[in-house]
Design a protein around this motif. Structure first.
Motif, PDB file in Angstrom:
ATOM      1  N   ALA A   1      -4.008   3.186   7.928  1.00 52.57           N
ATOM      2  CA  ALA A   1      -3.612   3.491   6.780  1.00 52.57           C
ATOM      3  C   ALA A   1      -3.973   2.696   5.701  1.00 52.57           C
ATOM      4  CB  ALA A   1      -2.037   3.481   7.059  1.00 52.57           C
ATOM      5  N   ASP A   2      -4.940   2.045   5.798  1.00 54.70           N
ATOM      6  CA  ASP A   2      -5.243   1.242   4.456  1.00 54.70           C
ATOM      7  C   ASP A   2      -6.795   0.813   4.777  1.00 54.70           C
ATOM      8  OD1 ASP A   2      -5.090  -1.237   5.821  1.00 54.70           O
ATOM      9  OD2 ASP A   2      -3.072  -1.464   5.513  1.00 54.70           O
ATOM     10  N   PRO A   3      -7.482   0.515   3.811  1.00 56.56           N
ATOM     11  CA  PRO A   3      -8.982   0.207   3.786  1.00 56.56           C
ATOM     12  C   PRO A   3      -9.056  -1.370   4.691  1.00 56.56           C
ATOM     13  CG  PRO A   3      -8.521   0.608   1.655  1.00 56.56           C
ATOM     14  CD  PRO A   3      -7.134   0.626   2.295  1.00 56.56           C
ATOM     15  N   ALA A   4      -7.896  -2.086   4.593  1.00 58.92           N
ATOM     16  CA  ALA A   4      -8.313  -3.508   5.356  1.00 58.92           C
ATOM     17  C   ALA A   4      -8.321  -3.221   6.712  1.00 58.92           C
ATOM     18  CB  ALA A   4      -7.227  -4.326   4.885  1.00 58.92           C
ATOM     19  N   THR A   5      -7.536  -1.952   7.269  1.00 60.62           N
ATOM     20  CA  THR A   5      -7.339  -1.957   8.672  1.00 60.62           C
ATOM     21  C   THR A   5      -8.771  -1.252   9.012  1.00 60.62           C
ATOM     22  OG1 THR A   5      -4.995  -1.729   8.648  1.00 60.62           O
ATOM     23  CG2 THR A   5      -6.321  -0.658  10.519  1.00 60.62           C
ATOM     24  N   VAL A   6      -9.207  -0.307   8.255  1.00 63.55           N
ATOM     25  CA  VAL A   6     -10.722   0.359   8.644  1.00 63.55           C
ATOM     26  C   VAL A   6     -11.660  -0.625   8.607  1.00 63.55           C
ATOM     27  CG1 VAL A   6     -12.455   1.708   7.594  1.00 63.55           C
ATOM     28  CG2 VAL A   6      -9.816   2.480   7.342  1.00 63.55           C
TER      29      VAL A   6
ATOM     30  N   VAL B   1       0.827  -1.160   0.213  1.00 65.20           N
ATOM     31  CA  VAL B   1       0.077   0.014  -0.091  1.00 65.20           C
ATOM     32  C   VAL B   1       0.826   1.232  -0.197  1.00 65.20           C
ATOM     33  CG1 VAL B   1      -1.615   1.388   1.208  1.00 65.20           C
ATOM     34  CG2 VAL B   1      -1.824  -1.186   1.253  1.00 65.20           C
ATOM     35  N   PRO B   2       0.480   2.277  -0.860  1.00 61.88           N
ATOM     36  CA  PRO B   2       1.285   3.512  -0.805  1.00 61.88           C
ATOM     37  C   PRO B   2       0.783   4.414   0.519  1.00 61.88           C
ATOM     38  CG  PRO B   2      -0.380   3.438  -2.534  1.00 61.88           C
ATOM     39  CD  PRO B   2      -0.520   2.283  -1.754  1.00 61.88           C
ATOM     40  N   TYR B   3       1.892   4.476   1.357  1.00 61.90           N
ATOM     41  CA  TYR B   3       1.442   5.150   2.692  1.00 61.90           C
ATOM     42  C   TYR B   3       1.782   6.589   2.706  1.00 61.90           C
ATOM     43  CZ  TYR B   3       1.163   0.482   4.614  1.00 61.90           C
ATOM     44  OH  TYR B   3       0.718  -1.006   4.855  1.00 61.90           O
ATOM     45  N   ILE B   4       1.057   7.491   3.160  1.00 59.58           N
ATOM     46  CA  ILE B   4       1.301   8.721   3.239  1.00 59.58           C
ATOM     47  C   ILE B   4       2.496   9.336   4.370  1.00 59.58           C
ATOM     48  CG2 ILE B   4      -1.170   9.455   2.719  1.00 59.58           C
ATOM     49  CD1 ILE B   4      -1.785   9.882   5.570  1.00 59.58           C
TER      50      ILE B   4
ATOM     51  N   LEU C   1       5.425   7.061   7.471  1.00 56.94           N
ATOM     52  CA  LEU C   1       5.928   5.871   7.984  1.00 56.94           C
ATOM     53  C   LEU C   1       4.498   5.033   8.777  1.00 56.94           C
ATOM     54  CD1 LEU C   1       8.111   3.721   8.477  1.00 56.94           C
ATOM     55  CD2 LEU C   1       8.722   5.138  10.458  1.00 56.94           C
ATOM     56  N   PRO C   2       4.069   3.906   8.513  1.00 58.26           N
ATOM     57  CA  PRO C   2       3.264   3.210   9.208  1.00 58.26           C
ATOM     58  C   PRO C   2       3.745   2.482  10.366  1.00 58.26           C
ATOM     59  CG  PRO C   2       3.463   1.953   7.140  1.00 58.26           C
ATOM     60  CD  PRO C   2       4.519   3.317   7.225  1.00 58.26           C
ATOM     61  N   LEU C   3       2.970   2.211  11.246  1.00 58.74           N
ATOM     62  CA  LEU C   3       3.336   1.099  12.382  1.00 58.74           C
ATOM     63  C   LEU C   3       2.359  -0.228  11.817  1.00 58.74           C
ATOM     64  CD1 LEU C   3       3.779  -0.238  14.920  1.00 58.74           C
ATOM     65  CD2 LEU C   3       1.637   0.650  15.829  1.00 58.74           C
ATOM     66  N   VAL C   4       3.044  -1.091  11.261  1.00 62.93           N
ATOM     67  CA  VAL C   4       2.463  -2.394  10.773  1.00 62.93           C
ATOM     68  C   VAL C   4       2.470  -3.476  11.729  1.00 62.93           C
ATOM     69  CG1 VAL C   4       2.345  -3.951   8.650  1.00 62.93           C
ATOM     70  CG2 VAL C   4       3.143  -1.559   8.547  1.00 62.93           C
ATOM     71  N   ILE C   5       1.456  -4.032  12.294  1.00 67.12           N
ATOM     72  CA  ILE C   5       1.534  -4.640  13.354  1.00 67.12           C
ATOM     73  C   ILE C   5       0.351  -5.893  13.164  1.00 67.12           C
ATOM     74  CG2 ILE C   5      -0.191  -3.354  14.511  1.00 67.12           C
ATOM     75  CD1 ILE C   5       1.294  -3.917  17.142  1.00 67.12           C
ATOM     76  N   GLU C   6       0.968  -6.963  13.631  1.00 66.52           N
ATOM     77  CA  GLU C   6      -0.212  -8.133  13.596  1.00 66.52           C
ATOM     78  C   GLU C   6      -1.100  -8.155  14.684  1.00 66.52           C
ATOM     79  OE1 GLU C   6       2.368 -11.579  12.952  1.00 66.52           O
ATOM     80  OE2 GLU C   6       3.289 -10.934  11.395  1.00 66.52           O
ATOM     81  N   HIS C   7      -2.209  -8.373  14.573  1.00 58.21           N
ATOM     82  CA  HIS C   7      -3.301  -8.721  15.548  1.00 58.21           C
ATOM     83  C   HIS C   7      -4.231  -9.784  15.335  1.00 58.21           C
ATOM     84  CE1 HIS C   7      -7.086  -7.879  17.731  1.00 58.21           C
ATOM     85  NE2 HIS C   7      -6.196  -7.731  18.829  1.00 58.21           N
ATOM     86  N   ASP C   8      -4.129 -10.929  16.095  1.00 55.81           N
ATOM     87  CA  ASP C   8      -5.367 -11.928  15.988  1.00 55.81           C
ATOM     88  C   ASP C   8      -5.259 -12.454  14.483  1.00 55.81           C
ATOM     89  OD1 ASP C   8      -7.049 -13.741  16.874  1.00 55.81           O
ATOM     90  OD2 ASP C   8      -8.762 -12.670  16.448  1.00 55.81           O
ATOM     91  N   GLY C   9      -4.099 -12.598  13.629  1.00 56.22           N
ATOM     92  CA  GLY C   9      -3.953 -13.123  12.476  1.00 56.22           C
ATOM     93  C   GLY C   9      -4.221 -12.249  11.498  1.00 56.22           C
ATOM     94  N   HIS C  10      -4.534 -10.932  11.843  1.00 53.87           N
ATOM     95  CA  HIS C  10      -4.712  -9.912  10.784  1.00 53.87           C
ATOM     96  C   HIS C  10      -3.541  -8.779  10.889  1.00 53.87           C
ATOM     97  CE1 HIS C  10      -9.012 -10.778   9.845  1.00 53.87           C
ATOM     98  NE2 HIS C  10      -9.051 -11.244  11.293  1.00 53.87           N
ATOM     99  N   LEU C  11      -3.286  -8.315   9.793  1.00 53.20           N
ATOM    100  CA  LEU C  11      -2.092  -7.498   9.443  1.00 53.20           C
ATOM    101  C   LEU C  11      -2.753  -5.920   9.514  1.00 53.20           C
ATOM    102  CD1 LEU C  11       0.812  -7.326   9.245  1.00 53.20           C
ATOM    103  CD2 LEU C  11       0.455  -7.191   6.737  1.00 53.20           C
ATOM    104  N   LEU C  12      -2.543  -5.080  10.602  1.00 53.98           N
ATOM    105  CA  LEU C  12      -2.987  -3.810  10.592  1.00 53.98           C
ATOM    106  C   LEU C  12      -2.015  -2.468  10.360  1.00 53.98           C
ATOM    107  CD1 LEU C  12      -5.148  -4.333  13.974  1.00 53.98           C
ATOM    108  CD2 LEU C  12      -5.837  -4.683  11.493  1.00 53.98           C
ATOM    109  N   SER C  13      -2.457  -1.686   9.778  1.00 57.59           N
ATOM    110  CA  SER C  13      -1.440  -0.284   9.350  1.00 57.59           C
ATOM    111  C   SER C  13      -2.138   0.838  10.032  1.00 57.59           C
ATOM    112  CB  SER C  13      -1.175  -0.161   8.003  1.00 57.59           C
ATOM    113  OG  SER C  13      -0.533  -1.681   7.463  1.00 57.59           O
TER     114      SER C  13
END
Length: 264
Positions: A251-256, A207-210, A212-224
């Motif tokens: 930072a991305d639609p999947a996290t939302v 994903v093109p971030y605006i 520097l993101p925090l990219v972290i795993e939670h319960d099998g999901h990748l959140l940014s």
């Protein structure tokens, strides 16, 4: 052996040199003369209370240290330091609570000058799920929880980048303020071994971030998340001046989508 107390002139010179500006430049900012600034720094002239506060403002001296400057010049401290649980702080506490709750399901928290967590919402609690008890015993410290090898560090996909960002942020704060507790915290967290990431979580397209993101795993999901930090404007209390509100914006639609599903 006796240690002499620094004069107001010596303290102001230290702050001026720390900010990297000349006496002439400071004089221009403070509507004074370089001669007068020189006289103050060498002790040949005692600045008025108004001048101490004006120079402190132009040098961006932290509120806590402005009290030290006033005391060194022979004046009473101007800024109170009120505990957050004091009845006079009720409106502030309620406002912070409304702000954090209103930001849910996205994570948000409030920290003090040494990153101790003052308040946090359920989005933050979600990210801390499963951490060992010794890291969650009050006072919680945001830097310690994030970078400790038993904390969030093993879950952070871009740990090297995020760790570098946090340490650089602390270095800038240490350069701007004379804080031994903050320096001690920096020495602690910077010495942590870099934890190995466990688990890959889900995979997704880059994903093109605006920012520097925090990219972290939670319960099998990748959140940014991208982080935003706010402070109070023109604070008149040391405690309030040292509070910072950090909000984590997806930072991305999947996290939302994931966070909203939790809220539902």
């Amino acid at each position: 052996m006796t240690t002499s107390t620094p004069t107001v002139g010596a303290l102001l010179r230290t702050w001026r040199e720390r900010r990297g500006i000349s006496q002439l430049e400071l004089a221009g900012r403070a509507d004074s003369s370089s001669r007068h600034i020189s006289f103050i720094e060498t002790g040949r002239s005692r600045p008025s209370e108004e001048m101490v506060l004006r120079l402190a403002d132009r040098l961006d001296v932290p509120v806590r240290e402005r009290n030290s400057l006033l005391l060194a010049a022979g004046y009473a401290p101007r800024y109170a330091q009120t505990a957050l649980d004091d009845p006079s702080m009720e409106t502030l506490r309620e406002g912070i609570e409304r702000l954090l709750t209103g930001y849910e399901p996205y994570p948000a928290l409030v920290v003090d000058a040494t990153y101790d967590v003052v308040a946090a919402n359920r989005g933050i609690v979600m990210l801390l799920d499963g951490l060992p008890e010794h890291l969650l015993t009050p006072p919680l410290n945001a830097m310690r929880i994030t970078l400790h090898p038993e904390g969030l560090a093993p879950r952070i996909r871009n740990l090297a980048q995020w760790r570098g960002h946090l340490l650089a942020q602390m270095e800038r704060q240490i350069a701007l303020a004379r804080s031994e507790p903050l320096r001690a915290l920096y020495e602690e967290v910077s010495s942590y071994p870099v934890a190995e990431r466990t688990g890959d979580g889900e995979r997704r397209e880059p994903v093109p971030y605006i920012a520097l993101p925090l990219v972290i795993e939670h319960d099998g999901h990748l959140l940014s998340f991208v982080s935003s930090i706010a402070t109070f404007n023109t604070p008149m209390d040391v405690t309030v001046a040292e509070l910072a509100i950090e909000t984590m914006l997806p930072a991305d639609p999947a996290t939302v989508k994931y966070l909203r599903s939790l809220g539902d």
